[in-house]
Design a protein around this motif. Structure first.
Motif, short mmCIF file in Angstrom:
data_model
loop_
_atom_site.label_atom_id
_atom_site.label_comp_id
_atom_site.label_asym_id
_atom_site.label_seq_id
_atom_site.Cartn_x
_atom_site.Cartn_y
_atom_site.Cartn_z
N ASP A 14 0.85 -1.21 0.00
CA ASP A 14 0.00 0.00 0.00
C ASP A 14 0.87 1.25 0.00
N VAL A 15 0.45 2.23 -0.76
CA VAL A 15 1.15 3.51 -0.82
C VAL A 15 0.15 4.62 -0.48
N VAL A 16 0.52 5.44 0.50
CA VAL A 16 -0.34 6.55 0.91
C VAL A 16 0.41 7.85 0.67
N CYS A 17 -0.13 8.69 -0.19
CA CYS A 17 0.49 9.98 -0.50
C CYS A 17 -0.22 11.08 0.28
N LEU A 18 0.54 11.82 1.07
CA LEU A 18 -0.03 12.88 1.91
C LEU A 18 0.35 14.23 1.34
N ASP A 19 -0.66 14.88 0.81
CA ASP A 19 -0.44 16.12 0.10
C ASP A 19 -1.09 17.26 0.87
N GLY A 20 -0.34 18.29 1.20
CA GLY A 20 -0.96 19.40 1.92
C GLY A 20 0.07 20.38 2.43
N ASP A 21 -0.40 21.57 2.74
CA ASP A 21 0.48 22.66 3.17
C ASP A 21 1.30 22.32 4.40
N LEU A 22 2.30 23.12 4.64
CA LEU A 22 3.10 23.04 5.87
C LEU A 22 2.18 23.01 7.09
N GLY A 23 2.42 22.07 7.96
CA GLY A 23 1.67 22.02 9.21
C GLY A 23 0.22 21.57 9.08
N SER A 24 -0.12 20.95 7.96
CA SER A 24 -1.53 20.56 7.77
C SER A 24 -1.84 19.22 8.45
N GLY A 25 -0.82 18.54 8.98
CA GLY A 25 -1.09 17.33 9.76
C GLY A 25 -0.59 16.03 9.15
N LYS A 26 0.27 16.11 8.16
CA LYS A 26 0.76 14.90 7.47
C LYS A 26 1.54 13.98 8.43
N THR A 27 2.45 14.58 9.17
CA THR A 27 3.24 13.76 10.10
C THR A 27 2.37 13.25 11.25
N THR A 28 1.44 14.09 11.68
CA THR A 28 0.52 13.68 12.76
C THR A 28 -0.30 12.47 12.32
N LEU A 29 -0.83 12.52 11.10
CA LEU A 29 -1.61 11.40 10.59
C LEU A 29 -0.73 10.14 10.50
N THR A 30 0.51 10.32 10.09
CA THR A 30 1.44 9.19 9.96
C THR A 30 1.74 8.57 11.32
N ARG A 31 1.83 9.43 12.33
CA ARG A 31 2.08 8.95 13.70
C ARG A 31 0.96 8.00 14.13
N GLY A 32 -0.29 8.41 13.85
CA GLY A 32 -1.44 7.57 14.19
C GLY A 32 -1.43 6.29 13.37
N LEU A 33 -1.13 6.46 12.10
CA LEU A 33 -1.11 5.32 11.17
C LEU A 33 -0.13 4.23 11.65
N ALA A 34 1.05 4.65 12.08
CA ALA A 34 2.06 3.69 12.55
C ALA A 34 1.56 2.98 13.81
N LYS A 35 0.90 3.73 14.67
CA LYS A 35 0.31 3.14 15.89
C LYS A 35 -0.72 2.10 15.52
N GLY A 36 -1.58 2.46 14.56
CA GLY A 36 -2.64 1.55 14.13
C GLY A 36 -2.08 0.26 13.56
#
Ligand code: ATP
Ligand code: MG
Length: 151
Positions: free
Chosen positions: A26-48
């Motif tokens: 699976d490949v998930v591309c996170l597209d969005g402005d600085l500080g829009s939450g890409k790393t935050t979402l990834t942090r949750g994703l890794a936990k999941g």
């Protein structure tokens, strides 16, 4: 599908739910402005996915690898990387690893290496919170979104 999150905790929780639905290739591309939450979402994703590794922004490292009981999570950040420079990062190996799940922030420069069927998440700032638009580019990624919607 569009989801809005009002707090960082909600983005983390959404990431956790998404992570539970992912598997190798699976490949998930996170597209969005600085500080829009890409790393935050990834942090949750890794936990999941069951990873205990600390998820940090790979801006300077370009790629970080986290381990979960079943998978390897390749976390990339191609901010300020040009398409020419992507050759040496290892994207080809990452996306062809049966145990690998790729999560890419600022994904544009790596366009040539992603499978056609990938999940795109477009994140943007709201006055209060974040908006996340999920786009499935093929049957697999659309199935992930469907499951995420009914969770
Ligand atoms: N609803 C929300 N969802 C996610 N983050 C939020 C929210 N509200 C506030 N924040 C804050 O916004 C910041 C998002 O930072 P994060 O590093 O995840 O963004 P990013 O998209 O990875 O940035 P960059 O482009 O620099 O890589 C965090 O500090 C987080 O606490
Ligand atoms: Mg980031």
């Amino acid at each position: 599908m569009v989801v809005t999150t009002k707090t960082e905790a909600q983005t983390l929780a959404l990431g956790r739910r998404l992570g539970r639905l992912l598997k190798g290739y699976d490949v998930v591309c996170l597209d969005g402005d600085l500080g829009s939450g890409k790393t935050t979402l990834t942090r949750g994703l890794a936990k999941g996915l069951g990873s205990c590794n600390r998820v940090a922004s790979p801006t300077f490292a370009l790629a970080r690898i986290y381990r979960s009981p079943r998978w390897l999570i390749y976390h990339l950040d191609l901010y300020r990387v040009s398409a020419d420079q992507t050759r040496d990062i290892g994207l080809e190996e990452f996306t062809s690893d049966p145990r690998g799940i790729c999560v890419v922030e600022w994904p544009q420069a790596g366009e040539a290496y992603y499978p056609k069927d990938r999940l795109e998440v477009r994140l943007s700032h709201l006055k209060c919170g974040r908006k996340l638009r999920f786009i499935g580019k093929g049957p697999r990624s659309r199935a992930i979104i469907r499951r995420l919607g009914v969770n």
